[in-house]
Design a protein around this motif. Sequence first.
Motif, PDB file in Angstrom:
ATOM      1  N   VAL A 269     -42.077 -34.578 -14.762  1.00 35.65           N
ATOM      2  CA  VAL A 269     -40.874 -34.488 -15.542  1.00 35.65           C
ATOM      3  C   VAL A 269     -41.059 -34.359 -17.113  1.00 35.65           C
ATOM      4  O   VAL A 269     -40.432 -33.821 -17.579  1.00 35.65           O
ATOM      5  CB  VAL A 269     -40.036 -35.979 -15.357  1.00 35.65           C
ATOM      6  N   ILE A 270     -42.330 -34.723 -17.655  1.00 32.68           N
ATOM      7  CA  ILE A 270     -42.409 -34.560 -19.063  1.00 32.68           C
ATOM      8  C   ILE A 270     -42.579 -33.090 -19.184  1.00 32.68           C
ATOM      9  O   ILE A 270     -42.070 -32.461 -20.158  1.00 32.68           O
ATOM     10  CB  ILE A 270     -43.559 -35.331 -19.655  1.00 32.68           C
ATOM     11  N   ALA A 271     -43.297 -32.276 -18.364  1.00 28.01           N
ATOM     12  CA  ALA A 271     -43.569 -30.834 -18.589  1.00 28.01           C
ATOM     13  C   ALA A 271     -42.192 -30.231 -18.342  1.00 28.01           C
ATOM     14  O   ALA A 271     -42.088 -29.288 -19.330  1.00 28.01           O
ATOM     15  CB  ALA A 271     -44.647 -30.413 -17.399  1.00 28.01           C
ATOM     16  N   GLU A 272     -41.378 -30.721 -17.532  1.00 24.09           N
ATOM     17  CA  GLU A 272     -40.309 -30.064 -17.439  1.00 24.09           C
ATOM     18  C   GLU A 272     -39.298 -30.143 -18.504  1.00 24.09           C
ATOM     19  O   GLU A 272     -38.706 -29.363 -19.071  1.00 24.09           O
ATOM     20  CB  GLU A 272     -39.517 -30.616 -16.045  1.00 24.09           C
ATOM     21  N   HIS A 273     -39.447 -31.467 -19.174  1.00 27.39           N
ATOM     22  CA  HIS A 273     -38.582 -31.706 -20.338  1.00 27.39           C
ATOM     23  C   HIS A 273     -38.741 -31.099 -21.538  1.00 27.39           C
ATOM     24  O   HIS A 273     -38.129 -31.094 -22.674  1.00 27.39           O
ATOM     25  CB  HIS A 273     -38.022 -33.288 -20.406  1.00 27.39           C
ATOM     26  N   THR A 274     -40.322 -31.163 -21.601  1.00 26.26           N
ATOM     27  CA  THR A 274     -40.751 -30.852 -23.060  1.00 26.26           C
ATOM     28  C   THR A 274     -41.576 -29.410 -23.238  1.00 26.26           C
ATOM     29  O   THR A 274     -41.936 -29.010 -24.320  1.00 26.26           O
ATOM     30  CB  THR A 274     -41.697 -31.849 -23.421  1.00 26.26           C
ATOM     31  N   GLY A 275     -41.709 -28.913 -22.007  1.00 27.99           N
ATOM     32  CA  GLY A 275     -42.531 -27.706 -22.232  1.00 27.99           C
ATOM     33  C   GLY A 275     -44.049 -28.021 -22.256  1.00 27.99           C
ATOM     34  O   GLY A 275     -44.774 -27.017 -22.368  1.00 27.99           O
ATOM     35  N   ALA A 276     -44.399 -29.177 -22.382  1.00 26.08           N
ATOM     36  CA  ALA A 276     -46.016 -29.519 -22.609  1.00 26.08           C
ATOM     37  C   ALA A 276     -46.748 -29.391 -21.397  1.00 26.08           C
ATOM     38  O   ALA A 276     -46.252 -29.346 -20.410  1.00 26.08           O
ATOM     39  CB  ALA A 276     -45.812 -30.977 -23.150  1.00 26.08           C
ATOM     40  N   GLU A 277     -48.099 -28.900 -21.666  1.00 25.15           N
ATOM     41  CA  GLU A 277     -48.859 -29.248 -20.602  1.00 25.15           C
ATOM     42  C   GLU A 277     -49.507 -30.459 -20.390  1.00 25.15           C
ATOM     43  O   GLU A 277     -49.961 -31.349 -21.259  1.00 25.15           O
ATOM     44  CB  GLU A 277     -50.136 -28.074 -21.056  1.00 25.15           C
ATOM     45  N   THR A 278     -49.238 -30.920 -19.063  1.00 27.39           N
ATOM     46  CA  THR A 278     -49.737 -32.138 -18.759  1.00 27.39           C
ATOM     47  C   THR A 278     -50.872 -32.539 -17.843  1.00 27.39           C
ATOM     48  O   THR A 278     -51.021 -31.340 -17.153  1.00 27.39           O
ATOM     49  CB  THR A 278     -48.487 -32.963 -18.229  1.00 27.39           C
ATOM     50  N   ARG A 279     -51.550 -33.574 -18.044  1.00 27.27           N
ATOM     51  CA  ARG A 279     -52.549 -33.767 -16.918  1.00 27.27           C
ATOM     52  C   ARG A 279     -52.557 -35.166 -16.628  1.00 27.27           C
ATOM     53  O   ARG A 279     -52.078 -35.969 -17.611  1.00 27.27           O
ATOM     54  CB  ARG A 279     -53.977 -33.537 -17.564  1.00 27.27           C
ATOM     55  N   VAL A 280     -53.047 -35.723 -15.353  1.00 27.83           N
ATOM     56  CA  VAL A 280     -52.919 -37.176 -15.054  1.00 27.83           C
ATOM     57  C   VAL A 280     -54.175 -37.603 -14.573  1.00 27.83           C
ATOM     58  O   VAL A 280     -55.100 -37.068 -14.163  1.00 27.83           O
ATOM     59  CB  VAL A 280     -51.870 -37.147 -13.813  1.00 27.83           C
ATOM     60  N   THR A 281     -54.480 -38.988 -14.862  1.00 20.83           N
ATOM     61  CA  THR A 281     -55.519 -39.502 -14.453  1.00 20.83           C
ATOM     62  C   THR A 281     -55.210 -40.875 -13.861  1.00 20.83           C
ATOM     63  O   THR A 281     -54.339 -41.606 -14.492  1.00 20.83           O
ATOM     64  CB  THR A 281     -56.528 -40.087 -15.786  1.00 20.83           C
ATOM     65  N   VAL A 282     -55.555 -40.986 -12.594  1.00 19.93           N
ATOM     66  CA  VAL A 282     -55.167 -42.588 -11.957  1.00 19.93           C
ATOM     67  C   VAL A 282     -56.598 -43.177 -11.873  1.00 19.93           C
ATOM     68  O   VAL A 282     -57.557 -42.959 -11.333  1.00 19.93           O
ATOM     69  CB  VAL A 282     -54.673 -42.061 -10.423  1.00 19.93           C
ATOM     70  N   LEU A 283     -56.431 -44.424 -12.559  1.00 20.80           N
ATOM     71  CA  LEU A 283     -57.456 -45.166 -12.913  1.00 20.80           C
ATOM     72  C   LEU A 283     -57.972 -46.140 -11.447  1.00 20.80           C
ATOM     73  O   LEU A 283     -58.988 -46.440 -11.237  1.00 20.80           O
ATOM     74  CB  LEU A 283     -57.417 -46.150 -14.018  1.00 20.80           C
ATOM     75  N   GLY A 284     -56.999 -46.577 -10.947  1.00 18.06           N
ATOM     76  CA  GLY A 284     -57.245 -47.289  -9.529  1.00 18.06           C
ATOM     77  C   GLY A 284     -58.285 -48.353  -9.775  1.00 18.06           C
ATOM     78  O   GLY A 284     -58.137 -48.926 -10.779  1.00 18.06           O
ATOM     79  N   HIS A 285     -59.109 -48.210  -8.512  1.00 19.55           N
ATOM     80  CA  HIS A 285     -59.757 -49.472  -8.568  1.00 19.55           C
ATOM     81  C   HIS A 285     -61.019 -49.516  -9.554  1.00 19.55           C
ATOM     82  O   HIS A 285     -61.871 -50.822  -9.414  1.00 19.55           O
ATOM     83  CB  HIS A 285     -60.317 -49.778  -6.984  1.00 19.55           C
ATOM     84  N   VAL A 286     -61.065 -48.618 -10.291  1.00 22.69           N
ATOM     85  CA  VAL A 286     -62.198 -48.488 -11.311  1.00 22.69           C
ATOM     86  C   VAL A 286     -62.089 -49.688 -12.340  1.00 22.69           C
ATOM     87  O   VAL A 286     -62.885 -50.419 -12.820  1.00 22.69           O
ATOM     88  CB  VAL A 286     -62.294 -47.125 -12.054  1.00 22.69           C
ATOM     89  N   GLN A 287     -60.471 -50.109 -12.479  1.00 25.88           N
ATOM     90  CA  GLN A 287     -60.256 -51.281 -13.355  1.00 25.88           C
ATOM     91  C   GLN A 287     -60.719 -52.632 -12.908  1.00 25.88           C
ATOM     92  O   GLN A 287     -60.673 -53.654 -13.319  1.00 25.88           O
ATOM     93  CB  GLN A 287     -58.826 -51.329 -13.263  1.00 25.88           C
TER      94      GLN A 287
END
Length: 361
Positions: A269-287
């Motif tokens: 939704v950020i990409a859609e509303h801002t045109g920015a290139e986005t990437r995701v990191t899911v930390l999960g059980h590393v925490q």
Amino acid sequence: MSGGKRIGIITSGGDCAGLNAAIRAIVHRAVNTYGWEVLGIREGTNGLLDRPARYLKLDPATLDAQTLRLGGTILGTTNKGDPFAYPMIDGAVKDRAPEIIGGYRELGLDAMIGIGGDGSLAILRRLAQLGDLKLIGLPKTIDNDVGFTELSIGFDTAVAVATEALDRLQPTAASHARVMVLEVMGRDAGHIAVSAGIAGGADVILIPEIPYGIESVAAKLRRLREAGRSFALVVVSEAVKTLKGAEVQRRYHGGETRFGGIGAYIADVIAEHTGAETRVTVLGHVQRGSVPSPRDRLVASAFGTHAVDLIAENKFDRMVAWANRQVIDVPIEDAIARYRPVELNGTLVRTARALGICFGD
Ligand code: F6P
């Protein structure tokens, strides 16, 4: 000295860093100060369900400083199988509380120290009440949402891991002029997101306690761009809902649902509303699986020591807690009744806002 006791330790629910430091402190205090015997129950309540009950005899000589450095729990744990509605292999659901109480009796325990989050402590307390078991609780959860304690074992390490992730995301975000979205754990509470977000220099923090709007997030990112900043860091707690108010969970084999995926949704939704290139990191059980931070080692050691002292004073049904730089103890009943969300007008949220961090509201 109050000699002759045999006490049990049970780690219950999800693991986290610092559990072994607590186990070590309990054993040292119980054996070296009081001359008691300590049994570590294997795999949470599962160890008391099996016959013979499964345990490790714990000896301070083998629990040296190396134990402090170990993540996880040397006893094993489980966050499956509510003993009061235990899922059997044939699909039936059985109340197995009497078997667990029987396991405690079989081991000849005078008291038990249960290390768990609010869910596990509630189950252990119910068992204790039913079977007249002598219970002391220690709070542990990376979510840090147990009532009446400022800190639960595991939280500080999880924040350190999430902060380090932001430290590592920042240069690659800047190099590519991207918006990096980091999804962190926290079930119903945004404590990890808020603490790591401030410490790791996030621009946006989204938590379940503060409803967000995408316009507000997009406006913040636009302002950053206009001010000459090419990248941004966004932290999202796993329990944040979609714009339509839905939780992002996945159903797994066996029918269990778990959080996961809100980061990808927000990035989109950020990409859609801002045109920015986005990437995701899911930390999960590393925490959860890291080497415990110094603070988690300290808090866990203080908790373990105090828990044994409570037993020596014949005080039960108490949860050890951290308040104003001290170890205290409170009724377990009160602690599990009061879930601790992020305080909307608390120091950390105010600090974040003062630093210009956007909560999307
Ligand atoms: O409650 C601790 C926690 O780590 C949550 O933050 C997370 O949602 C959950 O446990 C994950 O549980 P599991 O280990 O079953 O995947």
